[in-house]
Write a protein that holds these residues in place. Structure first.
Motif, PDB file in Angstrom:
ATOM      1  N   PHE A 128       0.842  -1.193   0.000  1.00  0.00           N
ATOM      2  CA  PHE A 128       0.000   0.000   0.000  1.00  0.00           C
ATOM      3  C   PHE A 128       0.877   1.243   0.000  1.00  0.00           C
ATOM      4  O   PHE A 128       2.025   1.198   0.441  1.00  0.00           O
ATOM      5  CB  PHE A 128      -0.909   0.016   1.232  1.00  0.00           C
ATOM      6  CG  PHE A 128      -1.717  -1.231   1.396  1.00  0.00           C
ATOM      7  CD1 PHE A 128      -2.800  -1.491   0.571  1.00  0.00           C
ATOM      8  CD2 PHE A 128      -1.400  -2.159   2.369  1.00  0.00           C
ATOM      9  CE1 PHE A 128      -3.544  -2.658   0.712  1.00  0.00           C
ATOM     10  CE2 PHE A 128      -2.128  -3.320   2.525  1.00  0.00           C
ATOM     11  CZ  PHE A 128      -3.205  -3.573   1.693  1.00  0.00           C
ATOM     12  N   GLY A 129       0.321   2.363  -0.482  1.00  0.00           N
ATOM     13  CA  GLY A 129       1.077   3.608  -0.542  1.00  0.00           C
ATOM     14  C   GLY A 129       0.430   4.709   0.266  1.00  0.00           C
ATOM     15  O   GLY A 129      -0.762   4.648   0.616  1.00  0.00           O
ATOM     16  N   ILE A 130       1.200   5.742   0.545  1.00  0.00           N
ATOM     17  CA  ILE A 130       0.719   6.874   1.335  1.00  0.00           C
ATOM     18  C   ILE A 130      -0.462   7.533   0.630  1.00  0.00           C
ATOM     19  O   ILE A 130      -0.428   7.800  -0.563  1.00  0.00           O
ATOM     20  CB  ILE A 130       1.856   7.879   1.581  1.00  0.00           C
ATOM     21  CG1 ILE A 130       2.921   7.213   2.450  1.00  0.00           C
ATOM     22  CG2 ILE A 130       1.340   9.163   2.224  1.00  0.00           C
ATOM     23  CD1 ILE A 130       4.179   8.012   2.639  1.00  0.00           C
ATOM     24  N   GLY A 131      -1.522   7.768   1.402  1.00  0.00           N
ATOM     25  CA  GLY A 131      -2.735   8.385   0.877  1.00  0.00           C
ATOM     26  C   GLY A 131      -3.757   7.400   0.352  1.00  0.00           C
ATOM     27  O   GLY A 131      -4.893   7.778   0.054  1.00  0.00           O
ATOM     28  N   GLN A 132      -3.407   6.135   0.245  1.00  0.00           N
ATOM     29  CA  GLN A 132      -4.320   5.131  -0.305  1.00  0.00           C
ATOM     30  C   GLN A 132      -5.412   4.792   0.696  1.00  0.00           C
ATOM     31  O   GLN A 132      -5.172   4.649   1.887  1.00  0.00           O
ATOM     32  CB  GLN A 132      -3.535   3.879  -0.676  1.00  0.00           C
ATOM     33  CG  GLN A 132      -4.340   2.858  -1.438  1.00  0.00           C
ATOM     34  CD  GLN A 132      -3.481   1.705  -1.938  1.00  0.00           C
ATOM     35  OE1 GLN A 132      -2.327   1.563  -1.585  1.00  0.00           O
ATOM     36  NE2 GLN A 132      -4.075   0.874  -2.774  1.00  0.00           N
ATOM     37  N   LYS A 133      -6.627   4.646   0.193  1.00  0.00           N
ATOM     38  CA  LYS A 133      -7.774   4.279   1.006  1.00  0.00           C
ATOM     39  C   LYS A 133      -7.765   2.775   1.234  1.00  0.00           C
ATOM     40  O   LYS A 133      -7.640   1.996   0.294  1.00  0.00           O
ATOM     41  CB  LYS A 133      -9.062   4.696   0.283  1.00  0.00           C
ATOM     42  CG  LYS A 133     -10.322   4.495   1.077  1.00  0.00           C
ATOM     43  CD  LYS A 133     -11.519   5.010   0.273  1.00  0.00           C
ATOM     44  CE  LYS A 133     -12.797   4.901   1.039  1.00  0.00           C
ATOM     45  NZ  LYS A 133     -13.940   5.420   0.241  1.00  0.00           N
ATOM     46  N   VAL A 134      -7.889   2.365   2.510  1.00  0.00           N
ATOM     47  CA  VAL A 134      -7.849   0.953   2.871  1.00  0.00           C
ATOM     48  C   VAL A 134      -8.981   0.611   3.831  1.00  0.00           C
ATOM     49  O   VAL A 134      -9.562   1.481   4.472  1.00  0.00           O
ATOM     50  CB  VAL A 134      -6.491   0.567   3.519  1.00  0.00           C
ATOM     51  CG1 VAL A 134      -5.353   0.651   2.521  1.00  0.00           C
ATOM     52  CG2 VAL A 134      -6.201   1.406   4.747  1.00  0.00           C
TER      53      VAL A 134
END
Length: 125
Positions: free
Chosen positions: A26-32
């Motif tokens: 996952f990356g920074i800012g990604q919705k999880v």
């Protein structure tokens, strides 16, 4: 003092004992979305061990990516509007999260745009 009947939750070594993959999932800012509840395993000092920190199915955004013991990737996830949780930001492992959207690396997109712009600009000479 800890109640001797308290079950110790081992989120760190339980589901995975080896080093995480080289690339983050996952990356920074990604919705999880949280696919399992998070309980205090003793790393949060202001609540007893076993306290529900974040319920399953909570939606949040990756705030940062770090490491624990140089082998375990931990995502700092900011969960918004979860009333039954004592905190808004929780450290999560990859196996506890599910992507709700594709990750867009905005910095890489901007760099790619700049590369194309330079090629177009310098190719006119």
């Amino acid at each position: 003092m800890v109640d001797p009947d308290t079950f110790f939750h081992d989120n760190v070594t339980g589901p995975r004992s080896g080093k995480d993959e080289d690339e983050a999932k996952f990356g920074i800012g990604q919705k999880v979305k949280l696919i399992k509840e998070i309980v205090n395993d003793g790393t949060y000092p202001h609540s007893p061990i076993g306290t529900l920190m974040m319920p399953k199915d909570s939606i949040g955004y990756i705030k940062s990516v770090g490491e624990f013991l140089q082998v375990i990737r931990v995502y700092e996830v900011h969960f918004l509007g979860v009333e039954e949780a004592p905190v808004e930001i929780v450290g999560c492992r990859e196996n506890e999260l599910e992507a709700m959207e594709d990750y867009k690396d905005e910095v890489e997109e901007e760099l790619e745009w700049m590369r194309k712009h330079r090629e177009k600009y310098y190719s006119k000479d």
